[in-house]
Design an enzyme around this catalytic site. Structure first.
Site, PDB file in Angstrom:
ATOM      1  N   ARG A   1      31.526  24.956  15.254  1.00 36.32           N
ATOM      2  CA  ARG A   1      30.164  24.999  15.028  1.00 36.32           C
ATOM      3  C   ARG A   1      29.753  25.374  13.744  1.00 36.32           C
ATOM      4  NH1 ARG A   1      25.548  24.713  14.288  1.00 36.32           N
ATOM      5  NH2 ARG A   1      23.785  25.191  15.670  1.00 36.32           N
ATOM      6  N   LYS A   2      30.772  25.873  12.954  1.00 36.36           N
ATOM      7  CA  LYS A   2      30.606  26.329  11.478  1.00 36.36           C
ATOM      8  C   LYS A   2      30.855  25.106  10.497  1.00 36.36           C
ATOM      9  CE  LYS A   2      29.734  30.457  13.428  1.00 36.36           C
ATOM     10  NZ  LYS A   2      30.253  30.273  14.939  1.00 36.36           N
ATOM     11  N   ILE A   3      30.345  25.268   9.321  1.00 32.33           N
ATOM     12  CA  ILE A   3      30.597  24.284   8.444  1.00 32.33           C
ATOM     13  C   ILE A   3      31.516  24.125   7.614  1.00 32.33           C
ATOM     14  CG2 ILE A   3      28.037  24.195   8.108  1.00 32.33           C
ATOM     15  CD1 ILE A   3      28.370  25.353   5.283  1.00 32.33           C
TER      16      ILE A   3
ATOM     17  N   HIS B   1      34.930  28.235  13.597  1.00 37.06           N
ATOM     18  CA  HIS B   1      34.811  27.578  14.703  1.00 37.06           C
ATOM     19  C   HIS B   1      33.940  26.320  14.391  1.00 37.06           C
ATOM     20  CE1 HIS B   1      32.427  26.392  18.541  1.00 37.06           C
ATOM     21  NE2 HIS B   1      33.420  27.187  19.133  1.00 37.06           N
TER      22      HIS B   1
END
Length: 377
Positions: free
Chosen positions: A181-183, A179
């Site tokens: 929001r993940k790195i 997603h």
């Protein structure tokens, strides 16, 4: 004054070129790029097999299915997590049993698991919360003698390590998120990693309606053999467009983690000694990718947790409240989930905030966040 987001994905020319090449190839759905991404991700995470899927939630769902978890079973999960961790347990008809977490890391522990085991416990889902590596070694020491499956929710964990290895490597099966929001992002998307060949093969079929021959296999020949559908399943496929972005992102993962860890340490240095504020840090047996940087606010701080959030918002800084407590959500009111003593979970949910942290964060943005936190009025 420009807004400072809590997170921004780090994307560039490599991802644009990868998507363009995939569009030009004519193969957009699950195909050769997905296979390439699976192989590269498995190698990077020291996993024997990787299966790309549409999200971490679907990865968790399939992990439980292939592990044989179903109605009548209990699954230990932390309440301090995104709601999907417990929802996946409900998808298979099992009962979530909520475990409390460690105050320093926000992760479930071996002792926490031991306290809530029931005669019906068949699996534990351990989360690398905010990228902080969970102690899988201790949890496996509790679970393995009881034949309890250890599933790692590594949604936030790409680039984190536990005892010198990538997180996820010590689990029976792990689920990952891509997603934004993940790195490491593909827009949406997820991955399953496991050493169990039977589980991986079944997950590949289940993500594609339970087919005996994937669409990619059928496309390789002019007149393919007829496929069959061995069980009722789902459409949990990743596209080649997403996988192309994933391959490019994976190539820069080490640089992204290094930059995020640098910024996290700068936050710690800037806030060191400030009364009432405690910054999240690496556990003794691992390193975090700094996917989220959270601060615990105690009663001795200059402001309350919500007071800090309001002050940051006034400076156009988009911070966030700490991780939710799933057992407090309306969807779990009156459910059959087992809710015991979750004092630490509730404390962390009520007293933590997540600060902005992203690869392209500027010096002005960093200083604005810190200056606001240090202000006492």
């Amino acid at each position: 004054m420009s807004r400072i987001d809590v997170m921004r994905p780090f994307l560039g020319a490599e991802e644009i070129a990868a998507v363009t090449a995939t569009l030009e190839s004519g193969w957009l759905a699950q195909g050769p790029k997905v296979a390439e991404f699976e192989a590269a991700f498995a190698a990077r995470m020291e996993a024997a097999r990787a299966v790309a899927v549409s999200s971490c939630t679907t990865a968790l769902h399939l992990a439980l299915v292939v592990a044989g978890i179903g109605a009548g079973d209990d699954v230990v999960v932390p309440s301090l997590s995104f709601v999907a961790t417990a929802n996946a347990v409900r998808y298979v008809g099992a009962r979530p049993v909520f475990a409390d977490v460690d105050r320093l890391t926000g992760n479930v522990t071996a002792d926490g698991v031991k306290r809530v085991l029931t005669p019906r416990t068949r699996a534990v889902i351990a989360v690398d919360q905010g990228g902080v590596p969970v102690d899988l070694t201790g949890i496996r020491a509790v679970c393995d003698p009881l034949d309890v499956v250890v599933i790692e929710d590594a949604a936030c964990g790409a680039g984190s390590t536990h005892r010198g290895r990538p997180v996820g490597a010590a689990a029976d099966i792990a689920a990952w998120s891509f997603h934004p929001r993940k790195i490491l992002t593909t827009g949406e998307g997820g991955m399953i990693t496991t050493a169990n060949g039977e589980w991986a093969d079944r997950a590949r079929a289940l993500r594609e309606h339970g087919t005996s021959r994937s669409a990619a296999d059928r496309h390789r020949v002019t007149l393919p053999a007829a496929e069959s559908y061995t069980e009722v399943a789902w459409n949990y496929r990743m596209t080649d467009l997403q996988a192309a972005v994933g391959v490019a992102q994976l190539g820069r993962l080490d640089d992204i983690v290094a930059r995020r860890r640098e910024l996290a340490q700068r936050y710690r240095d800037a806030l060191d000694g400030v009364a009432g504020l405690r910054c999240v840090a690496d556990p003794d047996d691992g390193t975090s990718n700094a996917q989220s940087f959270w601060v615990e606010v105690s009663e001795t701080a200059a402001r309350s947790r919500d007071g800090y959030l309001e002050a940051l918002a006034a400076e156009h800084v988009s911070a966030r409240r700490g991780i939710m407590a799933i057992h407090r959500q309306p969807a779990y009111a009156g459910s059959d989930a087992v809710i015991g003593d979750l004092a630490v979970t509730e404390h962390l949910t009520d007293s933590t905030l997540i600060l902005p942290l992203f690869h392209t964060m500027t010096e002005e943005q960093f200083e604005r966040v810190v200056r606001t936190l240090l202000a006492t009025s």
